[in-house]
Motif scaffolding. Structure first.
Motif, PDB file in Angstrom:
ATOM      1  N   ASN A 151       0.672  -1.003  -0.016  1.00  0.00           N
ATOM      2  CA  ASN A 151      -0.032  -0.040   0.106  1.00  0.00           C
ATOM      3  C   ASN A 151       0.856   1.331  -0.573  1.00  0.00           C
ATOM      4  O   ASN A 151       0.874   2.502  -1.084  1.00  0.00           O
ATOM      5  CB  ASN A 151      -0.953  -0.183   1.012  1.00  0.00           C
ATOM      6  N   VAL A 152       1.929   1.121   0.544  1.00  0.00           N
ATOM      7  CA  VAL A 152       2.653   2.428   0.996  1.00  0.00           C
ATOM      8  C   VAL A 152       3.027   2.993  -0.550  1.00  0.00           C
ATOM      9  O   VAL A 152       3.516   3.588  -0.750  1.00  0.00           O
ATOM     10  CB  VAL A 152       4.449   2.254   1.670  1.00  0.00           C
ATOM     11  N   GLN A 154       2.426   1.451  -3.534  1.00  0.00           N
ATOM     12  CA  GLN A 154       1.204   1.350  -4.680  1.00  0.00           C
ATOM     13  C   GLN A 154       1.500   3.589  -4.598  1.00  0.00           C
ATOM     14  O   GLN A 154       0.886   3.857  -5.453  1.00  0.00           O
ATOM     15  CB  GLN A 154       0.323   1.080  -3.879  1.00  0.00           C
ATOM     16  N   HIS A 155       0.954   4.403  -2.993  1.00  0.00           N
ATOM     17  CA  HIS A 155       0.560   5.989  -3.175  1.00  0.00           C
ATOM     18  C   HIS A 155       2.214   5.946  -3.885  1.00  0.00           C
ATOM     19  O   HIS A 155       2.213   7.198  -4.373  1.00  0.00           O
ATOM     20  CB  HIS A 155       1.317   5.928  -1.886  1.00  0.00           C
ATOM     21  N   GLU A 156       3.053   5.574  -4.341  1.00  0.00           N
ATOM     22  CA  GLU A 156       4.146   5.957  -4.729  1.00  0.00           C
ATOM     23  C   GLU A 156       3.596   6.115  -6.246  1.00  0.00           C
ATOM     24  O   GLU A 156       4.702   7.277  -7.022  1.00  0.00           O
ATOM     25  CB  GLU A 156       5.416   5.237  -4.600  1.00  0.00           C
ATOM     26  N   ALA A 182       0.940   6.666  -7.539  1.00  0.00           N
ATOM     27  CA  ALA A 182      -0.142   7.915  -7.228  1.00  0.00           C
ATOM     28  C   ALA A 182       0.716   9.704  -7.860  1.00  0.00           C
ATOM     29  O   ALA A 182       0.340  10.450  -7.931  1.00  0.00           O
ATOM     30  CB  ALA A 182      -1.054   7.956  -6.391  1.00  0.00           C
ATOM     31  N   ILE A 183       1.384   9.415  -6.538  1.00  0.00           N
ATOM     32  CA  ILE A 183       3.083  10.519  -6.824  1.00  0.00           C
ATOM     33  C   ILE A 183       3.285  10.556  -7.603  1.00  0.00           C
ATOM     34  O   ILE A 183       3.277  11.981  -8.027  1.00  0.00           O
ATOM     35  CB  ILE A 183       3.699  10.092  -5.347  1.00  0.00           C
ATOM     36  N   GLN A 226      -1.631  13.561  -2.091  1.00  0.00           N
ATOM     37  CA  GLN A 226      -0.581  11.456  -2.183  1.00  0.00           C
ATOM     38  C   GLN A 226      -0.059  12.006  -1.485  1.00  0.00           C
ATOM     39  O   GLN A 226       0.158  10.266  -0.577  1.00  0.00           O
ATOM     40  CB  GLN A 226      -0.217  11.662  -4.089  1.00  0.00           C
ATOM     41  N   GLN A 227       1.468  12.209  -0.447  1.00  0.00           N
ATOM     42  CA  GLN A 227       2.035  12.176   0.311  1.00  0.00           C
ATOM     43  C   GLN A 227       1.634  12.262   1.517  1.00  0.00           C
ATOM     44  O   GLN A 227       2.180  11.170   2.258  1.00  0.00           O
ATOM     45  CB  GLN A 227       2.967  13.260   0.504  1.00  0.00           C
ATOM     46  N   SER A 234      -1.526  10.759   2.177  1.00  0.00           N
ATOM     47  CA  SER A 234      -1.673   9.464   2.009  1.00  0.00           C
ATOM     48  C   SER A 234      -0.734   8.551   2.182  1.00  0.00           C
ATOM     49  O   SER A 234      -0.896   6.995   2.997  1.00  0.00           O
ATOM     50  CB  SER A 234      -2.470   9.321   1.038  1.00  0.00           C
ATOM     51  N   GLN A 235       0.474   8.126   2.029  1.00  0.00           N
ATOM     52  CA  GLN A 235       1.276   7.967   1.524  1.00  0.00           C
ATOM     53  C   GLN A 235       1.826   7.891   2.742  1.00  0.00           C
ATOM     54  O   GLN A 235       1.949   6.469   3.576  1.00  0.00           O
ATOM     55  CB  GLN A 235       2.211   7.851   0.779  1.00  0.00           C
ATOM     56  N   ALA A 254      -0.441   6.000   5.189  1.00  0.00           N
ATOM     57  CA  ALA A 254       0.139   4.331   5.370  1.00  0.00           C
ATOM     58  C   ALA A 254       1.509   3.740   5.984  1.00  0.00           C
ATOM     59  O   ALA A 254       1.813   2.489   6.152  1.00  0.00           O
ATOM     60  CB  ALA A 254      -0.050   3.301   3.747  1.00  0.00           C
TER      61      ALA A 254
END
Length: 413
Positions: A108-109, A111-113, A115-116, A250-251, A253-254, A257
């Motif tokens: 999950n962490v 995955q946010h990369e 999105a970033i 996004q940062q 959200s990351q 997570a």
């Protein structure tokens, strides 16, 4: 003018007309930039790179394979292998198994990369497009300013001719002639400066379009004044679509997570191992299975969890700071747009036509001996300055709208 001379003039005019490139719209250049700009391509490649990260983060730790040699009576390999049931050759494998939920949180962490990276690509794209628009508007303004200066150069020639005629018949002074020549030279210098700005804008545009420097020059379309929506609507779009705010979101959200993962890291991990130990054929083999629990260092995981919470607070504060700064920037650009709209109305409906009428009347009066040279020169300078200010204000107006588009992440018609 003779018939042959007229034909030559028409041929030269036709050659210059057909040889000139057709104007290129800004929208076509935007599409080309999105496709060819190196910065945008690099940002797109960063997205592809980040797409491999979740699978790596969620994978099990590497499996460890071991080979053992246990000798009896001597350090030599295989010593005691045939006469002792203690000597053996062992083959085994071990695997570390993270606590349930850790692998999913790590994925999950990561995955946010992705999105970033996508949000950063949008931010980079809007930055490039804004620079493209500003260069395009500078190019269009320089072209219009050159046209204004060329038109006023003809007026300067007429004023100089009128001063020379009056000087020859004894109605004017030599100082008037010299002053007219000086004004014409100043105008030529301004023409040179505008052509330099035109060339500079061409260089910037070709670089952003990834075109060769020696490629043909870009011909801009004439600028026209656009309108923008109400400030409240623009603010709503800013909060929803601003590319840099999307990166900050996004940062956040990351970091959330990552904080959940840091809390889960307090749980122990496990390990399993299996070994087969083979001796000589006259002895029985050994089989050994091992299950282990890896207890995390409590002080370390607590510090990591505290760090993740602090990081989350930091990125949330940075997001809020970015929002306030963007709102301030948007308000500033809206003020520029509104002020320049008012100025354009005054220029187009009042100052420019009035100054042109005053100049025409002053030139006619000067030729008839009813207007002094200083008054005529003042009217000429007012006409030139106001016409140039109008073109610069229009470019400033469109440049401010380009900045608004960057802030709201949306093209305005």
């Amino acid at each position: 003018m003779t018939k042959i001379s007229k034909i030559c003039v028409l041929v030269l005019w036709a050659a210059s007309t057909f040889g000139q490139s057709a104007p290129t719209s800004l929208q076509l250049l935007i599409a080309e930039t999105r496709q060819n700009n190196p910065t945008i391509k690099a940002a797109a490649s960063a997205i592809q790179t980040s797409e491999y990260m979740p699978k790596q983060a969620s994978a099990l730790p590497d499996t460890e394979v071991t080979v053992q040699s246990f000798t009896v009576g001597s350090p030599r390999p295989f010593a005691g292998y045939s006469n002792s049931d203690f000597a053996y050759i062992g083959f085994g494998a071990s695997q570390e198994i993270p606590y349930p939920g850790k692998r999913a949180l790590r994925a999950n962490v990561a995955q946010h990369e992705i999105a970033i990276s996508r949000a950063e690509k949008d931010a980079a794209t809007w930055d490039v497009l804004t620079r493209l628009k500003l260069a395009y508007f500078q190019l269009a303004a320089s072209e219009q300013l050159v046209a204004v200066l060329e038109k006023n150069r003809q007026l300067a020639d007429q004023i100089e001719q009128a001063a020379e005629i009056r000087y020859r018949v004894g109605q004017g002074t030599q100082q008037d002639v010299l002053r007219a020549q000086l004004e014409r030279t100043k105008l030529l210098n301004e023409l040179s400066m505008q052509r330099r700005e035109f060339a500079q804008a061409q260089v910037v545009l070709k670089a952003l379009l990834n075109r060769p420097p020696e490629s043909s020059d870009i011909v801009p379309e004439p600028l026209s004044s656009r309108r923008i929506p109400e400030a409240a609507a623009l603010l709503a779009k800013l909060r929803q679509n601003n590319p840099e705010l999307q990166v900050s979101a996004q940062q956040v959200s990351q970091s959330q997570a990552a904080a959940a993962l840091a809390k889960r890291e307090q749980r122990p991990d496990f390990g399993v191992q299996y070994v087969w130990q083979h001796t000589a054929d006259n002895f029985r083999d050994y089989y050994m299975g091992t299950f282990s629990i890896k207890l995390p260092n409590r002080s370390r995981v607590r510090a990591a969890e505290a760090q993740s919470r602090a990081k989350l607070s930091q990125v949330e504060a940075e997001k809020e700071s970015h929002l306030k700064q963007m709102e301030s920037d948007l308000g500033e650009q809206i003020a520029i747009v509104q002020t320049s709209e008012q100025q354009l109305t005054v220029y187009e409906q009042g100052l420019v036509p009035q100054s042109q009428s005053a100049l025409n009347a002053g030139l006619a009066g000067y030729r008839a001996g009813k207007q002094d040279y200083q008054g005529l020169l003042g009217s000429y300078n007012d006409t030139l300055r106001l016409a140039m200010d109008r073109e610069r204000t229009l470019a400033e107006h469109e440049s401010a709208i380009a900045q608004v588009e960057r802030l709201i992440g949306e093209e305005l018609q």
